[in-house]
Design a protein around this motif. Structure first.
Motif, PDB file in Angstrom:
ATOM      1  N   SER A  63       0.865  -1.180   0.000  1.00  0.00           N
ATOM      2  CA  SER A  63       0.000   0.000   0.000  1.00  0.00           C
ATOM      3  C   SER A  63       0.898   1.225   0.000  1.00  0.00           C
ATOM      4  O   SER A  63       1.964   1.213   0.610  1.00  0.00           O
ATOM      5  CB  SER A  63      -0.874  -0.021   1.267  1.00  0.00           C
ATOM      6  OG  SER A  63      -1.699   1.126   1.323  1.00  0.00           O
ATOM      7  N   TYR A  64       0.503   2.243  -0.745  1.00  0.00           N
ATOM      8  CA  TYR A  64       1.259   3.496  -0.659  1.00  0.00           C
ATOM      9  C   TYR A  64       0.349   4.687  -0.834  1.00  0.00           C
ATOM     10  O   TYR A  64      -0.655   4.640  -1.515  1.00  0.00           O
ATOM     11  CB  TYR A  64       2.432   3.555  -1.638  1.00  0.00           C
ATOM     12  CG  TYR A  64       2.176   3.092  -3.049  1.00  0.00           C
ATOM     13  CD1 TYR A  64       2.467   1.787  -3.434  1.00  0.00           C
ATOM     14  CD2 TYR A  64       1.680   3.966  -4.017  1.00  0.00           C
ATOM     15  CE1 TYR A  64       2.259   1.355  -4.739  1.00  0.00           C
ATOM     16  CE2 TYR A  64       1.473   3.539  -5.323  1.00  0.00           C
ATOM     17  CZ  TYR A  64       1.759   2.239  -5.679  1.00  0.00           C
ATOM     18  OH  TYR A  64       1.541   1.814  -6.966  1.00  0.00           O
ATOM     19  N   ASP A  65       0.732   5.750  -0.151  1.00  0.00           N
ATOM     20  CA  ASP A  65       0.095   7.049  -0.279  1.00  0.00           C
ATOM     21  C   ASP A  65       0.848   7.749  -1.405  1.00  0.00           C
ATOM     22  O   ASP A  65       2.014   8.111  -1.259  1.00  0.00           O
ATOM     23  CB  ASP A  65       0.256   7.795   1.050  1.00  0.00           C
ATOM     24  CG  ASP A  65      -0.244   9.234   1.001  1.00  0.00           C
ATOM     25  OD1 ASP A  65      -0.462   9.763  -0.109  1.00  0.00           O
ATOM     26  OD2 ASP A  65      -0.391   9.833   2.070  1.00  0.00           O
ATOM     27  N   HIS A  99       3.362  11.939  -2.258  1.00  0.00           N
ATOM     28  CA  HIS A  99       4.726  12.464  -2.377  1.00  0.00           C
ATOM     29  C   HIS A  99       5.621  11.620  -3.276  1.00  0.00           C
ATOM     30  O   HIS A  99       6.842  11.621  -3.131  1.00  0.00           O
ATOM     31  CB  HIS A  99       5.338  12.619  -0.978  1.00  0.00           C
ATOM     32  CG  HIS A  99       4.549  13.529  -0.098  1.00  0.00           C
ATOM     33  ND1 HIS A  99       4.390  14.872  -0.361  1.00  0.00           N
ATOM     34  CD2 HIS A  99       3.810  13.290   1.012  1.00  0.00           C
ATOM     35  CE1 HIS A  99       3.616  15.411   0.564  1.00  0.00           C
ATOM     36  NE2 HIS A  99       3.252  14.468   1.410  1.00  0.00           N
ATOM     37  N   HIS A 128      -2.867   6.483  -5.565  1.00  0.00           N
ATOM     38  CA  HIS A 128      -2.631   5.673  -4.379  1.00  0.00           C
ATOM     39  C   HIS A 128      -2.798   4.183  -4.670  1.00  0.00           C
ATOM     40  O   HIS A 128      -3.403   3.800  -5.674  1.00  0.00           O
ATOM     41  CB  HIS A 128      -3.629   6.072  -3.287  1.00  0.00           C
ATOM     42  CG  HIS A 128      -3.704   7.545  -3.074  1.00  0.00           C
ATOM     43  ND1 HIS A 128      -2.641   8.271  -2.581  1.00  0.00           N
ATOM     44  CD2 HIS A 128      -4.693   8.442  -3.318  1.00  0.00           C
ATOM     45  CE1 HIS A 128      -2.992   9.549  -2.504  1.00  0.00           C
ATOM     46  NE2 HIS A 128      -4.230   9.681  -2.941  1.00  0.00           N
ATOM     47  N   ALA A 129      -2.304   3.371  -3.751  1.00  0.00           N
ATOM     48  CA  ALA A 129      -2.540   1.929  -3.845  1.00  0.00           C
ATOM     49  C   ALA A 129      -2.834   1.385  -2.457  1.00  0.00           C
ATOM     50  O   ALA A 129      -2.152   1.729  -1.490  1.00  0.00           O
ATOM     51  CB  ALA A 129      -1.329   1.219  -4.436  1.00  0.00           C
ATOM     52  N   THR A 130      -3.860   0.547  -2.378  1.00  0.00           N
ATOM     53  CA  THR A 130      -4.127  -0.174  -1.137  1.00  0.00           C
ATOM     54  C   THR A 130      -3.894  -1.668  -1.344  1.00  0.00           C
ATOM     55  O   THR A 130      -3.935  -2.435  -0.384  1.00  0.00           O
ATOM     56  CB  THR A 130      -5.566   0.080  -0.639  1.00  0.00           C
ATOM     57  OG1 THR A 130      -6.473  -0.219  -1.709  1.00  0.00           O
ATOM     58  CG2 THR A 130      -5.765   1.528  -0.239  1.00  0.00           C
ATOM     59  N   ALA A 173       7.403   5.717   5.726  1.00  0.00           N
ATOM     60  CA  ALA A 173       6.064   5.378   6.247  1.00  0.00           C
ATOM     61  C   ALA A 173       4.959   5.545   5.211  1.00  0.00           C
ATOM     62  O   ALA A 173       3.831   5.115   5.448  1.00  0.00           O
ATOM     63  CB  ALA A 173       5.753   6.211   7.489  1.00  0.00           C
ATOM     64  N   ASP A 174       5.255   6.134   4.048  1.00  0.00           N
ATOM     65  CA  ASP A 174       4.197   6.228   3.028  1.00  0.00           C
ATOM     66  C   ASP A 174       4.166   5.015   2.098  1.00  0.00           C
ATOM     67  O   ASP A 174       3.375   4.995   1.144  1.00  0.00           O
ATOM     68  CB  ASP A 174       4.205   7.564   2.264  1.00  0.00           C
ATOM     69  CG  ASP A 174       5.547   8.001   1.744  1.00  0.00           C
ATOM     70  OD1 ASP A 174       6.557   7.308   1.983  1.00  0.00           O
ATOM     71  OD2 ASP A 174       5.597   9.053   1.067  1.00  0.00           O
ATOM     72  N   ARG A 231       3.918   0.729   2.748  1.00  0.00           N
ATOM     73  CA  ARG A 231       3.883  -0.385   3.709  1.00  0.00           C
ATOM     74  C   ARG A 231       3.685  -1.695   2.957  1.00  0.00           C
ATOM     75  O   ARG A 231       2.917  -1.772   1.999  1.00  0.00           O
ATOM     76  CB  ARG A 231       2.715  -0.258   4.696  1.00  0.00           C
ATOM     77  CG  ARG A 231       2.821   0.847   5.747  1.00  0.00           C
ATOM     78  CD  ARG A 231       3.896   0.578   6.787  1.00  0.00           C
ATOM     79  NE  ARG A 231       5.130   1.240   6.383  1.00  0.00           N
ATOM     80  CZ  ARG A 231       6.229   1.329   7.131  1.00  0.00           C
ATOM     81  NH1 ARG A 231       6.262   0.785   8.340  1.00  0.00           N
ATOM     82  NH2 ARG A 231       7.305   1.937   6.681  1.00  0.00           N
ATOM     83  N   ARG A 233      -7.761  16.347   1.407  1.00  0.00           N
ATOM     84  CA  ARG A 233      -7.345  17.078   0.215  1.00  0.00           C
ATOM     85  C   ARG A 233      -6.503  16.274  -0.751  1.00  0.00           C
ATOM     86  O   ARG A 233      -6.563  16.501  -1.955  1.00  0.00           O
ATOM     87  CB  ARG A 233      -6.618  18.375   0.602  1.00  0.00           C
ATOM     88  CG  ARG A 233      -5.234  18.148   1.195  1.00  0.00           C
ATOM     89  CD  ARG A 233      -4.704  19.430   1.812  1.00  0.00           C
ATOM     90  NE  ARG A 233      -3.321  19.291   2.256  1.00  0.00           N
ATOM     91  CZ  ARG A 233      -2.932  18.592   3.327  1.00  0.00           C
ATOM     92  NH1 ARG A 233      -3.822  17.932   4.059  1.00  0.00           N
ATOM     93  NH2 ARG A 233      -1.651  18.542   3.648  1.00  0.00           N
ATOM     94  N   TYR A 263      -6.697  12.917  -0.951  1.00  0.00           N
ATOM     95  CA  TYR A 263      -7.242  11.551  -1.010  1.00  0.00           C
ATOM     96  C   TYR A 263      -8.609  11.427  -1.672  1.00  0.00           C
ATOM     97  O   TYR A 263      -9.102  10.321  -1.875  1.00  0.00           O
ATOM     98  CB  TYR A 263      -7.278  10.955   0.413  1.00  0.00           C
ATOM     99  CG  TYR A 263      -5.924  11.087   1.069  1.00  0.00           C
ATOM    100  CD1 TYR A 263      -4.830  10.394   0.545  1.00  0.00           C
ATOM    101  CD2 TYR A 263      -5.696  11.958   2.124  1.00  0.00           C
ATOM    102  CE1 TYR A 263      -3.561  10.548   1.086  1.00  0.00           C
ATOM    103  CE2 TYR A 263      -4.431  12.115   2.671  1.00  0.00           C
ATOM    104  CZ  TYR A 263      -3.370  11.409   2.151  1.00  0.00           C
ATOM    105  OH  TYR A 263      -2.116  11.579   2.671  1.00  0.00           O
ATOM    106  N   TYR A 317      -7.350   4.904  -6.556  1.00  0.00           N
ATOM    107  CA  TYR A 317      -6.694   3.876  -5.728  1.00  0.00           C
ATOM    108  C   TYR A 317      -6.657   2.553  -6.479  1.00  0.00           C
ATOM    109  O   TYR A 317      -7.720   2.086  -6.929  1.00  0.00           O
ATOM    110  CB  TYR A 317      -7.494   3.643  -4.428  1.00  0.00           C
ATOM    111  CG  TYR A 317      -7.540   4.835  -3.516  1.00  0.00           C
ATOM    112  CD1 TYR A 317      -8.298   5.958  -3.844  1.00  0.00           C
ATOM    113  CD2 TYR A 317      -6.816   4.857  -2.328  1.00  0.00           C
ATOM    114  CE1 TYR A 317      -8.327   7.062  -3.009  1.00  0.00           C
ATOM    115  CE2 TYR A 317      -6.848   5.973  -1.488  1.00  0.00           C
ATOM    116  CZ  TYR A 317      -7.605   7.066  -1.833  1.00  0.00           C
ATOM    117  OH  TYR A 317      -7.635   8.169  -1.019  1.00  0.00           O
TER     118      TYR A 317
END
Lengths: 246, 246
Positions: free
Chosen positions: A9-11, A14, A57-59, A86-87, A89, A126, A128, A240
């Protein structure tokens, strides 16, 4: 040599997208950097189910890589998470057959696109969800438009004009809409997706939902095989990658 | 001259706290910058219910300021939101009596502190909850410890040693714990809070929850009037200022 498969998963906020690019912070390069340290400087290449763009993003992205280390998969996950930013996992890791391939073996994918219809968008959303500033689409119209997309079609009109693949025939299994409080989610599953395809579908169905174009125009857009006919590409930060099927 | 009251929300991640400081990006300075432009260069000072530290969030901070502009409050809100960065939003705005004061008239406040007990913390939560890496506290012990804090006490042991106020007597109305999936929230209401008070309470009750100290030790800590006796200050990014009562 063992092959490991990981669900990650990544935010995307950035990152300059998934794929490694010189001088850019990308998901691939951050993971490869940590793996290379773990392998005492030997470059370890990772392979994903597909790329994602900057801010997407990816979950449930899936990667694989080969390793000479004999650490059990569960401990490998813990070790990677301890060193990754931490962005990103690692959610799950398992040993797979040496002929498993994250991209070539993928049988289908599920994406989610999120709009936030609150009048004032929470600062916490904002990056997401895409804000509509209180505008709410007619979801039944979006569902009618989506019905034309489900099935096997040439999706030339729904991918970036520059897409460098010859065969643009794909199968969409389902497109569903869900309200989560003031958020509208579009959940789309298919055999595979062309470059920008989910975002162009989201942007075009949004235009149907707000009455800018008719649901039945989707049929004409598909038949035209011309990117110019479809709507705008919806912004990346609403998207996502949720699941890859094997 | 009119006085306006606003309820604001901000994502504290990229701010050096609420209060203006030279050369730093703060919530106060970002709002004042926009107001000053709206007032053609005249510096407009805003007053908040209280400060928040770097990385601390707010979903219901309250500010007031005076303005010479005759824009109706609702339009004022829209105009401010159009110019503010997306990590600050004005949720509500209304005209108030010229003697209203966001800080001096505050009768109480509610804060929320969030721990995330997932084994692997989602990248999307990294700035918004404190990760416990799967560790789950015994909430009944935390509730027993919290019971000693509720009421009117001298909270010298539960504020930063440097706190520059003489009277450290405050009243805590309630401390409640709620599970939201794998997130544990502590919701605390009181007449007012000293510097770092909520975070020291959160850090100390966490230590009670994981068995590092006894619930009944809270009574001794209060009586000692010594910051050294309490637990560690919990990290800022788990904390939310949720409501100010007038």
């Amino acid at each position: 040599m063992r092959r490991l498969k990981a669900i990650i998963s990544y935010d995307g906020t950035h990152f300059s997208g998934y794929q490694a690019q010189p001088g850019k912070r990308t998901v691939q390069s951050e993971i490869e950097k940590v793996l290379t340290v773990m392998h005492k400087g030997e470059h370890i290449r990772i392979f994903a189910s597909g790329r994602t763009d900057a801010r997407v993003h990816a979950t449930g992205q899936v990667i694989h890589f080969d390793t000479t280390l004999s650490i059990p998969a569960e401990n490998y996950k813990v070790a990677l998470n301890a060193q990754l930013p931490a962005d990103i996992r690692i959610l799950d890791m398992e040993e797979v057959s040496p002929d498993f391939h994250a991209r070539f073996d993928a049988k289908g994918k599920r994406y989610r696109y999120k709009w936030n219809c609150d009048e004032v968008q929470s600062p916490f959303k904002r990056n997401y969800t895409v804000e509509t500033r209180g505008r709410k689409p007619d979801v039944s119209k979006m569902e009618n438009g989506a019905a034309y997309l489900v099935g096997t079609h040439d999706f030339t009109s729904f991918c970036a004009a520059s897409t460098p693949v010859d065969d643009k025939v794909r199968t969409i299994y389902s497109i569903d809409f869900e309200w989560h409080d003031q958020e509208l989610h579009m959940v789309i599953e298919g055999s595979g997706f062309l470059y920008n395809m989910v975002r162009i579908i989201a942007g075009t169905l949004w235009e149907v939902g707000i009455g800018k174009r008719e649901a039945k125009s989707i049929k004409d857009i598909i038949e035209a095989k011309n990117r110019e006919m479809a709507g705008t590409t919806a912004p990346p930060h609403g998207l996502y990658l949720e699941k890859v099927y094997y």
